[in-house]
Motif scaffolding. Structure first.
Motif, PDB file in Angstrom:
ATOM      1  N   SER A  16       0.832  -1.196   0.000  1.00 15.23           N
ATOM      2  CA  SER A  16       0.000   0.000   0.000  1.00 15.23           C
ATOM      3  C   SER A  16       0.872   1.253   0.000  1.00 15.23           C
ATOM      4  CB  SER A  16      -0.909   0.004   1.228  1.00 15.23           C
ATOM      5  OG  SER A  16      -0.141   0.171   2.407  1.00 15.23           O
ATOM      6  N   GLU A  17       0.223   2.378  -0.152  1.00 11.29           N
ATOM      7  CA  GLU A  17       0.931   3.663  -0.138  1.00 11.29           C
ATOM      8  C   GLU A  17       1.600   3.891   1.214  1.00 11.29           C
ATOM      9  OE1 GLU A  17      -0.774   8.024  -0.546  1.00 11.29           O
ATOM     10  OE2 GLU A  17      -1.047   6.878  -2.395  1.00 11.29           O
ATOM     11  N   ARG A  18       0.905   3.549   2.282  1.00 12.32           N
ATOM     12  CA  ARG A  18       1.455   3.716   3.634  1.00 12.32           C
ATOM     13  C   ARG A  18       2.683   2.831   3.852  1.00 12.32           C
ATOM     14  NH1 ARG A  18      -0.210   5.612   8.568  1.00 12.32           N
ATOM     15  NH2 ARG A  18       0.552   4.473  10.374  1.00 12.32           N
ATOM     16  N   ALA A  20       4.680   1.797   1.520  1.00 13.15           N
ATOM     17  CA  ALA A  20       5.744   2.357   0.694  1.00 13.15           C
ATOM     18  C   ALA A  20       6.441   3.507   1.413  1.00 13.15           C
ATOM     19  CB  ALA A  20       5.174   2.837  -0.645  1.00 13.15           C
ATOM     20  N   ILE A  21       5.663   4.345   2.095  1.00 13.91           N
ATOM     21  CA  ILE A  21       6.246   5.455   2.866  1.00 13.91           C
ATOM     22  C   ILE A  21       7.134   4.908   3.978  1.00 13.91           C
ATOM     23  CG2 ILE A  21       5.706   7.349   4.449  1.00 13.91           C
ATOM     24  CD1 ILE A  21       3.176   7.836   2.759  1.00 13.91           C
ATOM     25  N   VAL A  44       3.931  11.348  -1.913  1.00 11.59           N
ATOM     26  CA  VAL A  44       3.904  10.063  -2.616  1.00 11.59           C
ATOM     27  C   VAL A  44       3.122  10.193  -3.918  1.00 11.59           C
ATOM     28  CG1 VAL A  44       3.239   7.639  -2.456  1.00 11.59           C
ATOM     29  CG2 VAL A  44       3.900   8.854  -0.405  1.00 11.59           C
ATOM     30  N   ASP A  45       3.679   9.637  -4.998  1.00  8.54           N
ATOM     31  CA  ASP A  45       2.997   9.553  -6.290  1.00  8.54           C
ATOM     32  C   ASP A  45       2.922   8.096  -6.695  1.00  8.54           C
ATOM     33  OD1 ASP A  45       2.610  12.273  -6.698  1.00  8.54           O
ATOM     34  OD2 ASP A  45       4.545  12.527  -7.691  1.00  8.54           O
ATOM     35  N   ASP A  46       1.753   7.680  -7.159  1.00 10.74           N
ATOM     36  CA  ASP A  46       1.577   6.327  -7.676  1.00 10.74           C
ATOM     37  C   ASP A  46       1.931   6.346  -9.154  1.00 10.74           C
ATOM     38  OD1 ASP A  46       0.818   3.812  -8.421  1.00 10.74           O
ATOM     39  OD2 ASP A  46      -1.161   3.902  -7.474  1.00 10.74           O
ATOM     40  N   PHE A  51       5.871   3.243  -6.442  1.00 14.99           N
ATOM     41  CA  PHE A  51       5.552   4.514  -5.795  1.00 14.99           C
ATOM     42  C   PHE A  51       6.794   5.390  -5.818  1.00 14.99           C
ATOM     43  CE2 PHE A  51       2.447   1.774  -3.539  1.00 14.99           C
ATOM     44  CZ  PHE A  51       1.300   2.499  -3.779  1.00 14.99           C
ATOM     45  N   VAL A  53       8.394   8.201  -3.778  1.00 14.08           N
ATOM     46  CA  VAL A  53       8.283   8.817  -2.459  1.00 14.08           C
ATOM     47  C   VAL A  53       9.347   9.900  -2.348  1.00 14.08           C
ATOM     48  CG1 VAL A  53       8.321   8.405   0.035  1.00 14.08           C
ATOM     49  CG2 VAL A  53       7.497   6.611  -1.500  1.00 14.08           C
ATOM     50  N   LYS A  70       5.969  -1.876  -6.171  1.00 14.78           N
ATOM     51  CA  LYS A  70       4.741  -2.368  -5.537  1.00 14.78           C
ATOM     52  C   LYS A  70       4.761  -3.875  -5.302  1.00 14.78           C
ATOM     53  CE  LYS A  70       1.422   1.043  -7.159  1.00 14.78           C
ATOM     54  NZ  LYS A  70       0.210   1.246  -7.937  1.00 14.78           N
TER      55      LYS A  70
END
Length: 88
Positions: A16-18, A20-21, A44-46, A51, A53, A70
């Motif tokens: 997920s984005e979280r 990835a951060i 963050v950009d998908d 991602f 970051v 991902k």
């Protein structure tokens, strides 16, 4: 007697984005030796398969750009010097 074997292919979960951060920050702390308290903001950009970051640091003219894949969660990062916008 015949036995049927059924193979179930599990779909790979993408991060997920979280996540990835978190991976990008932990990678940057270890590789670039930044302090968690020096982080000002995270963007963050998908980008489809990964991602992008961006980690901005307090009182610094540099930022850390990290790419987090991902599918695998692999991280590549680099330190980038921020150039101020002359319009300001």
């Amino acid at each position: 007697m015949q036995v049927a074997r059924v193979q179930v292919k599990e779909k790979k979960e993408t991060i997920s984005e979280r996540e990835a951060i978190e991976k990008a920050i932990l990678h940057s702390i270890g590789r670039h030796r930044i302090s968690p308290s020096s982080i000002l903001a995270v963007d963050v950009d998908d980008r489809g398969t990964y991602f992008k970051v961006r980690i901005y640091l307090k009182n610094s003219v540099v930022a850390i750009y990290a790419d987090v894949v991902k599918e695998t969660g692999e991280v590549w990062s680099s330190i980038v010097e921020l150039i101020p916008d002359p319009c300001y």
